[in-house]
Design a protein around this motif. Structure first.
Motif, short mmCIF file in Angstrom:
data_model
loop_
_atom_site.label_atom_id
_atom_site.label_comp_id
_atom_site.label_asym_id
_atom_site.label_seq_id
_atom_site.Cartn_x
_atom_site.Cartn_y
_atom_site.Cartn_z
N PRO A 115 -5.40 2.12 -1.39
CA PRO A 115 -4.02 3.04 -1.74
C PRO A 115 -4.25 4.11 -1.88
CG PRO A 115 -4.03 0.93 -3.34
CD PRO A 115 -5.53 1.10 -2.91
N THR A 116 -5.46 4.80 -1.91
CA THR A 116 -5.54 6.39 -1.63
C THR A 116 -5.95 6.86 -0.40
OG1 THR A 116 -8.04 6.50 -1.95
CG2 THR A 116 -6.84 6.37 -4.02
N ALA A 117 -5.61 5.86 0.66
CA ALA A 117 -5.65 6.43 1.89
C ALA A 117 -4.56 7.26 2.31
CB ALA A 117 -5.95 5.19 2.93
N ARG A 118 -4.50 8.22 3.14
CA ARG A 118 -3.52 8.98 3.40
C ARG A 118 -2.64 8.31 4.48
NH1 ARG A 118 -6.66 14.98 4.18
NH2 ARG A 118 -7.17 14.86 2.08
N THR A 119 -3.25 7.46 5.15
CA THR A 119 -2.47 6.56 6.12
C THR A 119 -2.62 5.11 5.79
OG1 THR A 119 -2.89 7.89 8.11
CG2 THR A 119 -2.04 5.91 8.32
N PRO A 120 -1.33 4.86 5.33
CA PRO A 120 -1.58 3.13 4.63
C PRO A 120 -2.32 2.33 5.55
CG PRO A 120 0.70 3.94 4.57
CD PRO A 120 0.07 5.02 5.09
N ASN A 121 -2.29 2.26 6.88
CA ASN A 121 -3.01 1.40 7.85
C ASN A 121 -4.43 1.59 7.81
OD1 ASN A 121 -0.77 0.24 8.84
ND2 ASN A 121 -0.60 1.74 10.61
N VAL A 143 0.73 -1.10 -0.06
CA VAL A 143 0.05 0.01 0.00
C VAL A 143 1.05 1.25 -0.16
CG1 VAL A 143 -1.69 1.18 1.30
CG2 VAL A 143 -1.72 -1.18 0.97
N ALA A 144 1.95 1.16 0.83
CA ALA A 144 2.84 2.49 0.71
C ALA A 144 3.69 2.78 -0.37
CB ALA A 144 3.55 2.23 2.07
N SER A 145 3.74 1.77 -1.16
CA SER A 145 4.54 2.03 -2.55
C SER A 145 3.70 3.04 -3.46
CB SER A 145 5.05 0.67 -3.06
OG SER A 145 3.87 0.04 -3.61
N THR A 146 2.42 2.91 -3.30
CA THR A 146 1.42 3.54 -4.28
C THR A 146 1.17 4.89 -3.93
OG1 THR A 146 -0.54 2.83 -3.21
CG2 THR A 146 0.61 1.31 -5.00
N LEU A 147 1.73 5.42 -2.40
CA LEU A 147 1.52 6.73 -2.12
C LEU A 147 2.45 7.59 -2.76
CD1 LEU A 147 0.59 6.07 1.62
CD2 LEU A 147 -0.98 6.62 -0.46
#
Length: 109
Positions: free
Chosen positions: A73-79, A3-7
């Protein structure tokens, strides 16, 4: 891919999260409305309406799980994306099981 790699990079301006719209406005609120109608139909003995709502809930569940998965993946926080995915899958499993057992109970009557 995580998830973090798409931010976007931390220094860039993030676009507004799409996850909250998909999760709350397309997920939680409509599913609760569908369940409220289905349970009202069950309590009133309106079997055709209840079965129609069950069918709608199953179709809706099959649609909302991938929609939330893609929006995570569009969440501001990956968690938050991970939590949204987990909650939506759990809600979907719950829907399938409750529909199955309520239909089984209806057939047994």
């Amino acid at each position: 891919m995580t998830v973090a790699s798409t931010l976007p990079a931390s220094g860039s301006k993030q676009p507004p999260s799409r996850l909250w719209r998909v999760f709350w406005l397309q997920g939680v609120i409509p599913s609760n409305i569908l369940w409220a109608i289905a349970l009202w139909a069950l309590s009133q003995g309106k079997t055709p309406l209840m079965l129609a709502m069950f069918a709608a809930l199953l179709l809706y569940t099959g649609w909302i799980i991938p929609a939330v998965w893609r929006a995570a993946p569009t969440a501001r926080t990956p968690n938050l994306g991970v939590a949204a995915r987990g909650l939506t899958v759990a809600w979907g499993l719950n829907t399938v099981l409750v529909v199955f057992f309520l239909t089984l109970q209806l057939v047994a009557q």
